[in-house]
Design an enzyme around this catalytic site. Sequence first.
Site, PDB file in Angstrom:
ATOM      1  N   LYS A  37       0.889  -1.163   0.000  1.00  0.00           N
ATOM      2  CA  LYS A  37       0.000   0.000   0.000  1.00  0.00           C
ATOM      3  C   LYS A  37       0.928   1.215   0.000  1.00  0.00           C
ATOM      4  O   LYS A  37       0.862   2.090   0.871  1.00  0.00           O
ATOM      5  CB  LYS A  37      -0.912  -0.059   1.247  1.00  0.00           C
ATOM      6  CG  LYS A  37      -2.024   0.954   1.270  1.00  0.00           C
ATOM      7  CD  LYS A  37      -3.175   0.641   0.353  1.00  0.00           C
ATOM      8  CE  LYS A  37      -4.212   1.742   0.395  1.00  0.00           C
ATOM      9  NZ  LYS A  37      -5.215   1.668  -0.676  1.00  0.00           N
ATOM     10  N   ASP A  63      -6.783 -15.826   3.059  1.00  0.00           N
ATOM     11  CA  ASP A  63      -8.122 -16.337   3.364  1.00  0.00           C
ATOM     12  C   ASP A  63      -9.059 -16.105   2.182  1.00  0.00           C
ATOM     13  O   ASP A  63      -9.893 -16.955   1.854  1.00  0.00           O
ATOM     14  CB  ASP A  63      -8.706 -15.635   4.606  1.00  0.00           C
ATOM     15  CG  ASP A  63      -8.407 -16.393   5.887  1.00  0.00           C
ATOM     16  OD1 ASP A  63      -7.391 -17.124   5.910  1.00  0.00           O
ATOM     17  OD2 ASP A  63      -9.162 -16.247   6.860  1.00  0.00           O
TER      18      ASP A  63
END
Length: 354
Positions: free
Chosen positions: A189, A249
Amino acid sequence: MKIAVLPGDGIGTEIVAQATKVLETLRSDGMKIEMEYAPIGGAGYEAAGDPLPDATLKLAKEADAVLLGAVGDWKYDKLERNLRPERGLLRIRKELNLFANLRPALLYPELAGASTLKPEVVSGLDIMIVRELTGDVYFGQPRGISTLPNGEREGVNTMRYSESEIRRIGHVAFRIAMKRNKKVCSVDKANVLETTELWRQVMIETAREYPEIELSHMYVDNAAMQLVRAPKQFDVMVTGNIFGDILSDEASMLTGSIGMLPSASLDQNNKGMYEPSHGSAPDIAGKDVANPLATILSVAMMLRYTFNDETGAIRIENAVKKALAQGYRTADIYTDGCNKVGCNAMGDAVVAAL
Ligand code: NAD
């Protein structure tokens, strides 16, 4: 092969029992396997008042590899943070210096219908997510909840990475990519967070040692979107601890169920801890419905990465494929027309195929 077996909590005991059946089958075929059990997480707290009892840590340090089920149960949520099951897991990773977490997201053709995504989006999917495991906002100091002078509470966590921490996980990702399609996507980021701006710079510098690798960069928000839009564009993804936690996930759902996803956490010398990517699933614990395949596939990773036994690893993976091809499915991957079985019966099916 000295293996410390730490079943943990919830479905941990059920799924690890299936994986140890597989290990016992290999042992009866002549592999020199020693297994010793110890409690961790809530089980560690119950046994010794500590989610990572000293004896468990000692056993894990002495072993060549660790097989872990999962830790955690809602009943421990009220305990002081240091006594909670998850702290045991974070501590063992840190104590064993397991900085590299490998999470393959591989779709078995038989399970294309079990994914919530369209089969054409996911069929043929084979991604390796390399997650840094001992740094980032999960470990950075200062951390905590305190009260400000005006009486309001404040929560603080610190995102930090040193250059050497970024470089060593970069090397792991590049070396793995060299054995695959030679593409690495580094996720950060960097437009907002300085820590990940450094991450990107160090990844670019490290990649210079691997001229054959095609390195790309992606912001984490876009990566989350691309994983469900066009996941097959990825070969190896490398990212920090918190982004890797979430993205892996998400990637699990591409494969049909988190119950299919193994993982390996390695130190500098390929000593490793092997565990499914999922948690202790208290909602289904004790019901013999959990999918043990992620744990069994973690044993395959153990043979591959710690014991350098590619043949043994493939043998286990083929046994899992065969059980799926024979139609055996636990509830989480069940589709019409298949043979729905429980955790124990799925373990038996893999052992029979082995
Ligand atoms: P979870 O991964 O345990 O469960 C999420 C969902 O997936 C649940 O509906 C569960 O039933 C299902 N699921 C998970 N594994 C499955 C399997 N093998 N077969 C079939 N279904 C499966 O995550 P959660 O519910 O957010 O957390 C439960 C507990 O686990 C918490 O205490 C959490 O802290 C802990 N946790 C531990 C680990 C770990 O030990 N590595 C990882 C994540 C969460």
